[in-house]
Design an enzyme around this catalytic site. Structure first.
Site, PDB file in Angstrom:
ATOM      1  N   ASP A  23       0.864  -1.179   0.000  1.00  0.00           N
ATOM      2  CA  ASP A  23       0.000   0.000   0.000  1.00  0.00           C
ATOM      3  C   ASP A  23       0.900   1.229   0.000  1.00  0.00           C
ATOM      4  OD1 ASP A  23      -1.654  -2.180   0.696  1.00  0.00           O
ATOM      5  OD2 ASP A  23      -2.977  -0.913   1.903  1.00  0.00           O
ATOM      6  N   LYS A  52     -10.342   0.442  -1.754  1.00  0.00           N
ATOM      7  CA  LYS A  52     -10.117   0.109  -0.350  1.00  0.00           C
ATOM      8  C   LYS A  52     -10.461   1.311   0.522  1.00  0.00           C
ATOM      9  CE  LYS A  52      -6.546  -1.274   2.992  1.00  0.00           C
ATOM     10  NZ  LYS A  52      -5.179  -1.807   3.174  1.00  0.00           N
ATOM     11  N   LYS A  73      -7.046   3.615  -2.651  1.00  0.00           N
ATOM     12  CA  LYS A  73      -7.328   3.552  -1.210  1.00  0.00           C
ATOM     13  C   LYS A  73      -7.500   4.960  -0.658  1.00  0.00           C
ATOM     14  CE  LYS A  73      -4.962   2.029   3.048  1.00  0.00           C
ATOM     15  NZ  LYS A  73      -3.771   1.308   3.571  1.00  0.00           N
TER      16      LYS A  73
END
EC number: 4.1.2.4
Length: 238
Positions: free
Chosen positions: A89, A193, A154
């Site tokens: 990430d 996400k 995300k």
């Protein structure tokens, strides 16, 4: 699908130790989350503890501010995937995004995606939506992330802070608006996400209904209890 199975359980607080990771991995294998997301220095132990299970080790890159050089992000990614991370990430370079330096931002994302992909890992791109001035910036980041080959976009690191009405600092996190926007701004090839402030089963349900297919949280025990219909346990801070 079980909502718990969509969780990336966060072990990212600066104060968390190997003992905390041992406990987190036991919980996560028991309830069946997607991944345990750890600080880069914890990747080897996470990979060892999760070996043989369906839960994968994941980690963060350029975390939490995104301002490290592209070369540093690439090296960090390369080390992480060699040590066992299957998902990374990465935080975009927020300052460059605010300046509209889209060539730099896109190249930064692509460099991480390429080294992760070459080593069999997927990339999730963190925008830190709470620090971005408008939806146009978020849409542009969605476009650049998809063009670079990212698997997910995300919302947040879970560590972003803004000044509140009283002058104190307030944490930012996933919002319904941002999940809707990111879902519509990306093609079905890119997943979304939600992370930051997801502390209950009801929170998790809400974001999944809006299109999130992964949830970043440290409140896994509470969400799992809610999914089982049990009284909620105390949630985490992430």
């Amino acid at each position: 699908m079980s909502i718990v199975a969509l969780i990336d359980h966060a072990v990212l607080q600066p104060t968390q130790t190997d003992d905390d990771l041992h406990e987190a991995c036991r919980l996560c294998m028991e309830v069946g989350v997607a991944s345990v997301c750890v600080k880069p220095s914890m990747v080897p132990l996470a990979a060892e503890l999760l070996a043989g299970s369906k839960v994968v080790p994941s980690t963060v890159i350029g975390f939490p501010h995104g301002g490290t050089t592209t070369g540093a992000k690439v090296c960090e990614t390369e080390i992480a995937v060699v040590q066992g991370a299957r998902e990374v990430d990465m935080v975009v370079n927020i300052g460059r995004a605010l300046a509209g330096d889209w060539q730099f931002v896109g190249d930064d994302i692509r460099a991480v995606v390429e080294v992760a992909t070459a080593n069999g890992a997927i990339t999730k791109v963190i925008f830190e939506c709470g620090l971005l001035p408008n939806d146009d910036v978020k849409r542009r980041l969605c476009e650049l992330s998809e063009a670079a080959g990212a698997a997910f976009v995300k919302t947040s690191t879970g560590f972003g802070m803004v000044k509140g009405e009283g002058g104190g600092m307030v944490a930012t996190g996933a919002t319904e608006h941002d999940i809707r926007l990111m879902r519509t701004a990306c093609s079905p090839a890119v997943q979304v996400k939600a992370s930051g402030g997801i502390r209950s089963f009801a929170d998790a349900q809400k974001f999944v209904a809006l299109g999130a297919t992964r949830l970043g949280t440290s409140a896994t025990a509470s969400i799992a209890a809610g999914e089982r219909g049990e009284a909620a346990q105390s949630g985490g801070a992430y």
